[in-house]
Write a protein that holds these residues in place. Structure first.
Motif, PDB file in Angstrom:
ATOM      1  N   VAL A  48       9.826  33.186  58.153  1.00 53.51           N
ATOM      2  CA  VAL A  48      10.722  32.872  59.273  1.00 53.51           C
ATOM      3  C   VAL A  48      10.179  33.709  60.422  1.00 53.51           C
ATOM      4  CG1 VAL A  48      13.079  32.942  60.157  1.00 53.51           C
ATOM      5  CG2 VAL A  48      12.679  32.534  57.718  1.00 53.51           C
ATOM      6  N   GLY A  49       9.373  33.090  61.296  1.00 56.65           N
ATOM      7  CA  GLY A  49       8.659  33.862  62.315  1.00 56.65           C
ATOM      8  C   GLY A  49       7.760  34.876  61.610  1.00 56.65           C
ATOM      9  N   SER A  50       7.922  36.155  61.955  1.00 55.09           N
ATOM     10  CA  SER A  50       7.080  37.176  61.313  1.00 55.09           C
ATOM     11  C   SER A  50       7.754  37.786  60.086  1.00 55.09           C
ATOM     12  CB  SER A  50       6.746  38.273  62.332  1.00 55.09           C
ATOM     13  OG  SER A  50       7.936  38.919  62.736  1.00 55.09           O
ATOM     14  N   ILE A  51       8.980  37.334  59.783  1.00 56.89           N
ATOM     15  CA  ILE A  51       9.701  37.873  58.615  1.00 56.89           C
ATOM     16  C   ILE A  51       9.297  37.083  57.368  1.00 56.89           C
ATOM     17  CG2 ILE A  51      11.991  38.202  57.561  1.00 56.89           C
ATOM     18  CD1 ILE A  51      13.096  38.681  60.380  1.00 56.89           C
ATOM     19  N   GLU A  52       8.912  37.822  56.321  1.00 54.02           N
ATOM     20  CA  GLU A  52       8.549  37.165  55.060  1.00 54.02           C
ATOM     21  C   GLU A  52       9.788  37.116  54.160  1.00 54.02           C
ATOM     22  OE1 GLU A  52       4.872  38.065  52.280  1.00 54.02           O
ATOM     23  OE2 GLU A  52       6.576  39.359  51.793  1.00 54.02           O
ATOM     24  N   VAL A  53      10.039  35.930  53.612  1.00 52.84           N
ATOM     25  CA  VAL A  53      11.186  35.757  52.718  1.00 52.84           C
ATOM     26  C   VAL A  53      10.651  35.500  51.311  1.00 52.84           C
ATOM     27  CG1 VAL A  53      13.306  34.436  52.275  1.00 52.84           C
ATOM     28  CG2 VAL A  53      12.444  34.635  54.622  1.00 52.84           C
ATOM     29  N   THR A  54      11.142  36.223  50.340  1.00 53.21           N
ATOM     30  CA  THR A  54      10.791  35.938  48.943  1.00 53.21           C
ATOM     31  C   THR A  54      12.064  35.518  48.216  1.00 53.21           C
ATOM     32  OG1 THR A  54       9.090  37.657  49.025  1.00 53.21           O
ATOM     33  CG2 THR A  54       9.667  36.807  46.848  1.00 53.21           C
ATOM     34  N   ALA A  55      12.072  34.280  47.724  1.00 53.74           N
ATOM     35  CA  ALA A  55      13.201  33.797  46.926  1.00 53.74           C
ATOM     36  C   ALA A  55      12.923  34.164  45.474  1.00 53.74           C
ATOM     37  CB  ALA A  55      13.334  32.288  47.076  1.00 53.74           C
ATOM     38  N   LEU A  56      13.878  34.810  44.840  1.00 54.31           N
ATOM     39  CA  LEU A  56      13.726  35.253  43.450  1.00 54.31           C
ATOM     40  C   LEU A  56      14.761  34.555  42.577  1.00 54.31           C
ATOM     41  CD1 LEU A  56      13.405  39.060  44.266  1.00 54.31           C
ATOM     42  CD2 LEU A  56      11.532  37.578  43.526  1.00 54.31           C
ATOM     43  N   MET A 293      18.138  24.985  62.375  1.00 48.71           N
ATOM     44  CA  MET A 293      17.598  26.114  61.610  1.00 48.71           C
ATOM     45  C   MET A 293      17.458  25.799  60.123  1.00 48.71           C
ATOM     46  SD  MET A 293      20.687  28.919  61.612  1.00 48.71           S
ATOM     47  CE  MET A 293      21.272  28.872  63.293  1.00 48.71           C
ATOM     48  N   MET A 294      16.640  26.567  59.480  1.00 41.87           N
ATOM     49  CA  MET A 294      16.487  26.473  58.033  1.00 41.87           C
ATOM     50  C   MET A 294      17.727  27.118  57.407  1.00 41.87           C
ATOM     51  SD  MET A 294      12.962  27.674  56.194  1.00 41.87           S
ATOM     52  CE  MET A 294      12.309  28.403  57.659  1.00 41.87           C
ATOM     53  N   VAL A 295      18.051  26.669  56.227  1.00 44.07           N
ATOM     54  CA  VAL A 295      19.219  27.233  55.550  1.00 44.07           C
ATOM     55  C   VAL A 295      18.874  27.440  54.077  1.00 44.07           C
ATOM     56  CG1 VAL A 295      20.211  24.908  55.183  1.00 44.07           C
ATOM     57  CG2 VAL A 295      21.725  26.892  55.122  1.00 44.07           C
ATOM     58  N   CYS A 296      19.406  28.496  53.495  1.00 44.40           N
ATOM     59  CA  CYS A 296      19.288  28.654  52.049  1.00 44.40           C
ATOM     60  C   CYS A 296      20.641  29.105  51.518  1.00 44.40           C
ATOM     61  CB  CYS A 296      18.182  29.646  51.671  1.00 44.40           C
ATOM     62  SG  CYS A 296      18.521  31.357  52.114  1.00 44.40           S
ATOM     63  N   GLY A 297      20.803  29.029  50.208  1.00 43.64           N
ATOM     64  CA  GLY A 297      22.087  29.421  49.619  1.00 43.64           C
ATOM     65  C   GLY A 297      21.858  29.956  48.223  1.00 43.64           C
ATOM     66  N   ALA A 298      22.763  30.800  47.769  1.00 42.82           N
ATOM     67  CA  ALA A 298      22.602  31.443  46.465  1.00 42.82           C
ATOM     68  C   ALA A 298      22.569  30.431  45.321  1.00 42.82           C
ATOM     69  CB  ALA A 298      23.736  32.442  46.236  1.00 42.82           C
ATOM     70  N   HIS A 299      23.274  29.298  45.502  1.00 43.75           N
ATOM     71  CA  HIS A 299      23.360  28.313  44.414  1.00 43.75           C
ATOM     72  C   HIS A 299      22.688  26.983  44.778  1.00 43.75           C
ATOM     73  CE1 HIS A 299      25.833  31.254  42.458  1.00 43.75           C
ATOM     74  NE2 HIS A 299      26.683  31.265  43.461  1.00 43.75           N
ATOM     75  N   PHE A 300      21.794  27.019  45.763  1.00 46.42           N
ATOM     76  CA  PHE A 300      21.008  25.834  46.120  1.00 46.42           C
ATOM     77  C   PHE A 300      19.907  25.676  45.070  1.00 46.42           C
ATOM     78  CE2 PHE A 300      21.651  25.521  51.055  1.00 46.42           C
ATOM     79  CZ  PHE A 300      23.010  25.677  50.895  1.00 46.42           C
ATOM     80  N   PRO A 301      19.374  24.449  44.906  1.00 43.42           N
ATOM     81  CA  PRO A 301      18.282  24.277  43.939  1.00 43.42           C
ATOM     82  C   PRO A 301      17.110  25.191  44.317  1.00 43.42           C
ATOM     83  CG  PRO A 301      19.001  22.146  44.827  1.00 43.42           C
ATOM     84  CD  PRO A 301      19.692  23.203  45.619  1.00 43.42           C
ATOM     85  N   PHE A 302      16.580  25.951  43.345  1.00 42.55           N
ATOM     86  CA  PHE A 302      15.487  26.880  43.619  1.00 42.55           C
ATOM     87  C   PHE A 302      14.288  26.141  44.216  1.00 42.55           C
ATOM     88  CE2 PHE A 302      11.762  29.444  42.566  1.00 42.55           C
ATOM     89  CZ  PHE A 302      12.184  30.673  43.026  1.00 42.55           C
ATOM     90  N   PRO A 303      13.587  26.673  45.229  1.00 48.11           N
ATOM     91  CA  PRO A 303      13.724  28.015  45.792  1.00 48.11           C
ATOM     92  C   PRO A 303      14.808  28.171  46.856  1.00 48.11           C
ATOM     93  CG  PRO A 303      11.788  26.956  46.683  1.00 48.11           C
ATOM     94  CD  PRO A 303      12.381  25.986  45.713  1.00 48.11           C
ATOM     95  N   GLY A 304      15.545  27.125  47.126  1.00 49.68           N
ATOM     96  CA  GLY A 304      16.795  27.306  47.859  1.00 49.68           C
ATOM     97  C   GLY A 304      16.789  27.018  49.343  1.00 49.68           C
ATOM     98  N   ALA A 305      15.604  26.907  49.971  1.00 51.97           N
ATOM     99  CA  ALA A 305      15.618  26.687  51.419  1.00 51.97           C
ATOM    100  C   ALA A 305      15.465  25.209  51.749  1.00 51.97           C
ATOM    101  CB  ALA A 305      14.500  27.476  52.080  1.00 51.97           C
ATOM    102  N   GLY A 306      16.062  24.797  52.855  1.00 52.48           N
ATOM    103  CA  GLY A 306      15.962  23.412  53.300  1.00 52.48           C
ATOM    104  C   GLY A 306      16.717  23.231  54.591  1.00 52.48           C
ATOM    105  N   SER A 307      17.160  22.003  54.811  1.00 51.43           N
ATOM    106  CA  SER A 307      17.891  21.731  56.051  1.00 51.43           C
ATOM    107  C   SER A 307      19.061  20.793  55.773  1.00 51.43           C
ATOM    108  CB  SER A 307      16.950  21.091  57.075  1.00 51.43           C
ATOM    109  OG  SER A 307      16.424  19.884  56.558  1.00 51.43           O
TER     110      SER A 307
END
Ligand SMILES: [Zn+2]
Length: 322
Positions: A48-56, A293-307
């Motif tokens: 997300v820009g210069s921020i790295e996101v790791t979905a675990l 914007m992109m969105v993710c959620g704790a119970h979204f299908p892994f890896p969780g990000a989408g729109s």
């Protein structure tokens, strides 16, 4: 019988493919009772820009159907919504994902997973963190969305309640912390919630690592707490912004998007204040759409990000980059 099981087999592979998972895993015989395919890799990185996101990936709860699960929908309606999203319909698939943000070298985790103390098919966060090369001792901040077991049990060792992340500052909305720890709270909780209330009250007030946040404030560079009450009294989302990109970490605001995307008006038994949860859900998803914007959620299908996009009176969630 043969046809029926073949159908299920094919559906499971299609489901895996839709999620970008490894088909070989979907074809592998189940080692235990779990029916949902596991991700080929339990971590996934994106920017997300210069921020790295790791979905675990922490695991999944294959929740048996229960007429009390959604207050204003039947089990048949729930099954229909799951089927429409291409998900198995013989149980509710509730995956659990934790994200770690790398903001200029600073590691910020959002929630702490289940710590293997929620469902037997979850508790994989520590192993997947290791696989992703993240040292838990280097996590300096944990942003906590709310005090439900699948989000906070990973903070506490099983049995001893010792802190799993003693070096991390724990950031939570004052509304959430104060509600759960108010004198007399445990007695007022419904019986099934009393053990959770007792655990929170016997552990958290003794820890000196909590930072309580009033209102919507920046909690780390580029990361802002967004109030989204209803699921619990102080439930929060977190908004991440870097350059021209934004990510809304929605936590449990939209819970399982296959259900609450098309039916944002559905009130889960897990939503403490149903009407307020619906209001927060609509407000958050409308903002995510309006600001592209992109969105993710704790119970979204892994890896969780989408729109999300508008779809009639509800919304449709599409996995993948916004
Ligand atoms: Zn949850």
């Amino acid at each position: 019988m043969l046809n029926l099981s073949r159908r299920k087999f094919v559906m499971s592979a299609a489901f895996a493919a839709a999620l970008g998972l490894d088909r070989r895993l979907a074809f592998a015989p189940a080692a235990h009772a779990q029916k949902a395919p596991e991700p080929a890799q339990g971590f996934h990185r994106y920017k997300v820009g210069s921020i790295e996101v790791t979905a675990l990936y922490d695991g999944v709860w294959e929740k048996p159907h229960d007429p009390a699960f959604i207050k204003n929908a039947s089990v048949e309606e729930t099954k229909a919504a799951l089927g429409k999203a291409g998900l198995p319909t013989d149980f509710v698939s509730v995956p659990l994902t934790v994200v770690v943000l790398n903001v200029g070298g600073r590691l910020i985790m959002v929630d702490a997973g289940s710590g293997g103390q929620w469902q037997p098919t979850a508790g994989k966060l520590a192993a997947n963190m290791k696989a992703a090369g993240i040292d838990p001792a280097k996590i300096g901040t944990i942003l906590i969305s709310h005090f439900h077991p699948d989000h906070i049990f990973g903070l506490m060792e099983k049995g001893t309640n010792a802190s799993v992340f003693p070096n991390a500052e724990l950031v939570v909305s004052a509304a959430e912390y104060n509600w759960w720890t108010e004198p007399g709270r445990v007695e007022k909780l419904p019986d099934p919630r009393k053990p959770l209330g007792q655990r929170i009250n016997s552990v958290f007030p003794a820890w000196k690592t909590f930072r309580l946040v009033e209102g919507e404030k920046e909690v780390a560079p580029g990361v802002r707490l967004v109030s989204a009450p209803g699921h619990t009294p102080g439930h929060a989302a977190f908004h991440v912004s870097s350059g021209s990109q934004q990510l809304m970490i929605s936590n449990d605001t939209a819970y399982v998007p296959a259900l609450l995307g098309p039916h944002p008006e559905w009130q889960g038994a897990y939503d403490q204040d149903g009407p307020l949860a619906v209001e927060s859900r609509r407000k958050l998803i409308d903002r995510v759409i309006a600001e592209k914007m992109m969105v993710c959620g704790a119970h979204f299908p892994f890896p969780g990000a989408g729109s999300f996009a508008k779809d009639g009176s509800g919304y449709v969630f599409t996995p993948g980059k916004a």
